[in-house]
Design a protein around this motif. Structure first.
Motif, PDB file in Angstrom:
ATOM      1  N   THR A   1      45.867  52.148  33.409  1.00  7.46           N
ATOM      2  CA  THR A   1      45.488  50.810  33.865  1.00  7.46           C
ATOM      3  C   THR A   1      44.116  50.808  34.527  1.00  7.46           C
ATOM      4  N   LEU A   2      43.331  49.796  34.185  1.00  7.68           N
ATOM      5  CA  LEU A   2      42.001  49.596  34.757  1.00  7.68           C
ATOM      6  C   LEU A   2      41.982  48.274  35.510  1.00  7.68           C
ATOM      7  N   LEU A   3      41.638  48.319  36.778  1.00  6.43           N
ATOM      8  CA  LEU A   3      41.410  47.106  37.553  1.00  6.43           C
ATOM      9  C   LEU A   3      39.942  46.730  37.368  1.00  6.43           C
ATOM     10  N   HIS A   4      39.693  45.586  36.774  1.00  7.92           N
ATOM     11  CA  HIS A   4      38.341  45.162  36.414  1.00  7.92           C
ATOM     12  C   HIS A   4      37.895  44.032  37.347  1.00  7.92           C
ATOM     13  N   LEU A   5      36.835  44.303  38.121  1.00 13.28           N
ATOM     14  CA  LEU A   5      36.203  43.293  38.964  1.00 13.28           C
ATOM     15  C   LEU A   5      34.793  43.065  38.444  1.00 13.28           C
ATOM     16  N   SER A   6      34.306  41.841  38.562  1.00 14.16           N
ATOM     17  CA  SER A   6      32.943  41.554  38.125  1.00 14.16           C
ATOM     18  C   SER A   6      32.365  40.425  38.951  1.00 14.16           C
ATOM     19  N   ASP A   7      31.056  40.436  39.114  1.00 10.15           N
ATOM     20  CA  ASP A   7      30.338  39.324  39.755  1.00 10.15           C
ATOM     21  C   ASP A   7      30.956  38.968  41.111  1.00 10.15           C
ATOM     22  N   LEU A   8      31.001  39.958  41.974  1.00 11.78           N
ATOM     23  CA  LEU A   8      31.642  39.778  43.270  1.00 11.78           C
ATOM     24  C   LEU A   8      30.817  38.899  44.209  1.00 11.78           C
ATOM     25  N   HIS A   9      29.495  39.047  44.200  1.00  8.68           N
ATOM     26  CA  HIS A   9      28.612  38.264  45.073  1.00  8.68           C
ATOM     27  C   HIS A   9      29.183  38.233  46.494  1.00  8.68           C
ATOM     28  N   LEU A  10      29.345  39.423  47.037  1.00 13.20           N
ATOM     29  CA  LEU A  10      30.163  39.629  48.235  1.00 13.20           C
ATOM     30  C   LEU A  10      29.650  38.944  49.487  1.00 13.20           C
ATOM     31  N   ASP A  11      28.336  38.761  49.585  1.00 17.38           N
ATOM     32  CA  ASP A  11      27.784  38.207  50.822  1.00 17.38           C
ATOM     33  C   ASP A  11      27.739  36.689  50.828  1.00 17.38           C
ATOM     34  N   VAL A  12      28.566  36.034  50.011  1.00 12.79           N
ATOM     35  CA  VAL A  12      28.607  34.574  50.002  1.00 12.79           C
ATOM     36  C   VAL A  12      29.281  34.025  51.254  1.00 12.79           C
TER      37      VAL A  12
ATOM     38  N   GLN B   1      35.265  36.925  51.151  1.00 10.94           N
ATOM     39  CA  GLN B   1      35.487  38.363  51.297  1.00 10.94           C
ATOM     40  C   GLN B   1      36.950  38.658  51.611  1.00 10.94           C
ATOM     41  N   GLN B   2      37.530  37.881  52.514  1.00 14.58           N
ATOM     42  CA  GLN B   2      38.929  38.093  52.868  1.00 14.58           C
ATOM     43  C   GLN B   2      39.859  37.727  51.720  1.00 14.58           C
ATOM     44  N   ALA B   3      39.536  36.652  50.995  1.00 10.43           N
ATOM     45  CA  ALA B   3      40.369  36.243  49.854  1.00 10.43           C
ATOM     46  C   ALA B   3      40.386  37.315  48.786  1.00 10.43           C
ATOM     47  N   LEU B   4      39.240  37.960  48.538  1.00 10.44           N
ATOM     48  CA  LEU B   4      39.179  39.011  47.528  1.00 10.44           C
ATOM     49  C   LEU B   4      39.967  40.237  47.962  1.00 10.44           C
ATOM     50  N   ILE B   5      39.855  40.605  49.227  1.00  5.33           N
ATOM     51  CA  ILE B   5      40.631  41.744  49.733  1.00  5.33           C
ATOM     52  C   ILE B   5      42.128  41.473  49.584  1.00  5.33           C
ATOM     53  N   GLU B   6      42.547  40.270  49.941  1.00  4.10           N
ATOM     54  CA  GLU B   6      43.965  39.931  49.832  1.00  4.10           C
ATOM     55  C   GLU B   6      44.427  39.938  48.376  1.00  4.10           C
ATOM     56  N   ARG B   7      43.547  39.545  47.458  1.00  6.43           N
ATOM     57  CA  ARG B   7      43.929  39.496  46.047  1.00  6.43           C
ATOM     58  C   ARG B   7      44.095  40.891  45.457  1.00  6.43           C
ATOM     59  N   VAL B   8      43.205  41.831  45.821  1.00  7.26           N
ATOM     60  CA  VAL B   8      43.285  43.167  45.232  1.00  7.26           C
ATOM     61  C   VAL B   8      44.274  44.063  45.971  1.00  7.26           C
ATOM     62  N   ARG B   9      44.604  43.691  47.207  1.00  9.93           N
ATOM     63  CA  ARG B   9      45.498  44.530  48.010  1.00  9.93           C
ATOM     64  C   ARG B   9      46.840  44.734  47.303  1.00  9.93           C
ATOM     65  N   GLY B  10      47.195  45.981  47.081  1.00 12.57           N
ATOM     66  CA  GLY B  10      48.493  46.302  46.508  1.00 12.57           C
ATOM     67  C   GLY B  10      48.578  46.188  44.997  1.00 12.57           C
ATOM     68  N   VAL B  11      47.486  45.835  44.306  1.00 18.85           N
ATOM     69  CA  VAL B  11      47.516  45.768  42.841  1.00 18.85           C
ATOM     70  C   VAL B  11      47.420  47.193  42.291  1.00 18.85           C
TER      71      VAL B  11
ATOM     72  N   GLU C   1      38.710  35.435  38.866  1.00 21.89           N
ATOM     73  CA  GLU C   1      39.771  36.336  38.438  1.00 21.89           C
ATOM     74  C   GLU C   1      39.470  37.786  38.790  1.00 21.89           C
ATOM     75  N   ILE C   2      40.536  38.556  38.902  1.00 22.51           N
ATOM     76  CA  ILE C   2      40.499  40.003  38.751  1.00 22.51           C
ATOM     77  C   ILE C   2      41.421  40.307  37.576  1.00 22.51           C
ATOM     78  N   THR C   3      41.157  41.385  36.864  1.00 23.10           N
ATOM     79  CA  THR C   3      41.890  41.649  35.626  1.00 23.10           C
ATOM     80  C   THR C   3      42.408  43.075  35.611  1.00 23.10           C
ATOM     81  N   VAL C   4      43.659  43.240  35.212  1.00 23.05           N
ATOM     82  CA  VAL C   4      44.218  44.577  34.986  1.00 23.05           C
ATOM     83  C   VAL C   4      44.399  44.776  33.483  1.00 23.05           C
ATOM     84  N   HIS C   5      43.622  45.693  32.936  1.00 21.73           N
ATOM     85  CA  HIS C   5      43.727  46.047  31.520  1.00 21.73           C
ATOM     86  C   HIS C   5      44.633  47.269  31.392  1.00 21.73           C
TER      87      HIS C   5
END
Length: 320
Positions: free
Chosen positions: A100-111, A116-126, A311-315
């Motif tokens: 399995t590959l967790l695919h993230l793209s175009d994070l633009h983290l400093d928006v 930032q917190q929403a993204l952490i919560e989304r990937v947490r535990g995947v 989105e984040i994607t798991v391939h």
């Protein structure tokens, strides 16, 4: 920007990158980044392109506000979806069946902190075996990088042990030493072999092919055997034809944001890409090579999304 313009610590870090990549690559990147910093505005040819002014932040802000969509579009940036898909690869080694590959793209983290917190919560535990990131860590295309790197440091513990990344058109090559110090391997026209016992899955990554055009597929495939199962990480989908002819089995990319501001049904108005619109989002194929363009985690130009949720994607890779 030249190496002589930097402090001793940054110069030493980039000198190591210089030895790894070669003088031409590093100097190309630093030179083009310096031009962007000095110009302030994109080159005239880019400003004359159809659709350029449709992306102006003030114009977008005013239009969305007049339509009563500004707040809804802003809230959508925090509604990050988890997408799962199965990819059948005929040449995949048996040892990697189910990888399995967790695919993230175009994070633009400093928006902003909320994203930032929403993204952490989304990937947490995947659950995933490896994480791949296809570029654009910074929100703006020039200026400070410290906030983006700080947000990446907060996200990093949730991405697992193996993280492979490439740079996007928003990213500076000066970010690479700090990114690799966090445990990311940034592939700049390079490849690595992921191993399970005697079996290997090859992952190559190229530098940005959209704006900097610093990609080099010849170097990226140099250490990949002709019969090896190989994945390509590219920020933008533009070099899809060349990648297919180089023998890659799967290409993962982003950059387009899926349009970010779309008509009902997810139809993009602009894709900011020279690739065909069929490659602007989701799964596609060119010849024997499969591809996937992520609509991205973050937002660019303005912190809005409409009819195109992030989105984040798991391939999950399987033997086809």
């Amino acid at each position: 920007m030249k190496l002589t313009d930097m402090d001793d610590q940054e110069r030493a870090a980039l000198q190591a990158l210089h030895r790894r990549l070669g003088r031409a690559h590093l100097q190309l990147r630093l030179g083009l980044e310096d031009e962007a910093e000095r110009q302030g505005l994109p080159p005239l040819a880019q400003r004359l392109q159809p659709g350029y002014w449709l992306q102006h932040p003030r114009l977008l802000h005013t239009a969305l506000k007049l339509l009563g969509l500004r707040e809804r579009a802003r809230r959508n940036t925090l509604r990050i979806q988890l997408r799962r898909r199965v990819v059948a690869l005929p040449r995949l080694p048996a040892a990697f069946d189910g990888f399995t590959l967790l695919h993230l793209s175009d994070l633009h983290l400093d928006v902003g902190a909320a994203f930032q917190q929403a993204l952490i919560e989304r990937v947490r535990g995947v659950a995933h075996d490896a994480c791949v990131i296809t570029g654009d860590f910074r929100y703006r295309t020039s200026g400070p990088v410290e906030e983006a790197l700080g947000a990446l440091a907060a996200l990093r513990p949730h991405l697992g042990d193996e993280v492979l990344a490439v740079l996007g058109n928003h990213d500076s090559i000066r970010m690479v030493p700090a990114m690799e110090a966090l445990g990311l391997r940034v592939l700049l026209n390079e490849s690595v072999a992921l191993r399970r016992g005697a079996a290997a899955l090859f992952v190559a990554g190229i530098d940005d092919a959209h704006h900097f055009q610093a990609h080099n597929l010849h170097k990226a495939v140099e250490h990949i055997p002709a019969d090896g199962c190989a994945l390509l990480l590219s920020h933008a989908p533009e070099p899809y034809r060349q990648a297919a002819h180089c023998g890659f089995d799967l290409m993962l990319c982003g950059h387009t944001h899926g349009g970010q501001l779309c008509l009902p049904g997810g139809i993009p108005v602009l894709t900011c890409s020279g690739a065909p619109r069929a490659l602007a989002r989701g799964a596609w194929r060119h010849g024997a090579m499969q591809g996937y363009t992520s609509v991205g985690c973050g937002s660019s130009v303005l912190d809005v999304r409409l009819n195109c949720l992030p989105e984040i994607t798991v391939h999950t890779l399987v033997r086809g």
